[in-house]
Design an enzyme around this catalytic site. Structure first.
Site, PDB file in Angstrom:
ATOM      1  N   PHE A  22       0.856  -1.191   0.000  1.00 54.95           N
ATOM      2  CA  PHE A  22       0.000   0.000   0.000  1.00 54.95           C
ATOM      3  C   PHE A  22       0.892   1.241   0.000  1.00 54.95           C
ATOM      4  O   PHE A  22       1.854   1.315   0.750  1.00 54.95           O
ATOM      5  CB  PHE A  22      -0.920  -0.011   1.226  1.00 54.95           C
ATOM      6  N   HIS A  89      -8.255   6.256  11.210  1.00 54.75           N
ATOM      7  CA  HIS A  89      -7.544   5.104  10.647  1.00 54.75           C
ATOM      8  C   HIS A  89      -6.032   5.255  10.767  1.00 54.75           C
ATOM      9  O   HIS A  89      -5.319   4.309  11.093  1.00 54.75           O
ATOM     10  CB  HIS A  89      -7.961   4.925   9.179  1.00 54.75           C
TER      11      HIS A  89
END
Length: 156
Positions: A22, A89
């Site tokens: 990612f 997050h």
């Protein structure tokens, strides 16, 4: 007085690099910096470097734990990028990644170098992946090599 310091030249070191996929557009630069530092400055042989890709930064502690438990490596370099967004997050991923990597290092008594960028913006991440602020992947790799030597000296 006895002083213990490490050096970064470690031609026989076996180093694993665990890297998050990612944000790969930034992490690729961290990886390039880490591998370059290991080979060029640390004199680590290509065959002694293993790269393990994981989905994201949250998965790094598990992969690093498995690498540490394998006893095949003298150090592990963890690379990734967590960029703050509009939700909580960021805190969860960055915090768990950092805590998890630290726990693995302490449990395994193995150098685990923290090369995970935690930034406020993409621009900050790019700066730390090889532009204005240097390459944090290279810095993490050199930290890993130095810690290998420090631990060897402590045990000697």
């Amino acid at each position: 007085m006895n002083v213990i310091e490490g050096v970064v030249a470690a031609p026989d070191a076996r180093v694993a690099i665990a890297i998050a996929r990612f944000n790969h557009f930034i992490n690729d630069s961290l990886l390039n910096g880490a591998v370059d530092a290991l080979k060029r400055i640390g004199q680590v042989k290509d065959e002694n470097i293993t790269v393990v890709w994981v989905p994201g930064a949250y998965e790094l502690p598990l992969a690093v734990s498995a690498l540490a438990d394998s006893k095949n490596y003298d150090a592990v370099v963890a690379l990734g990028t967590v960029i703050r967004g509009g939700t909580a997050h960021f805190e969860f991923v960055a915090g768990e990644c950092s805590s998890g990597l630290s726990a693995v290092a302490a449990r395994a008594a193995l150098p685990v170098a923290f090369g995970v960028l935690t930034t406020e913006s993409i621009e900050q991440a790019i700066e730390r992946a090889g532009t204005k602020a240097g390459n944090k992947g290279a810095e993490a790799a050199l930290t890993a090599l130095e810690m290998i030597k420090v631990l060897q000296a402590i045990k000697a």
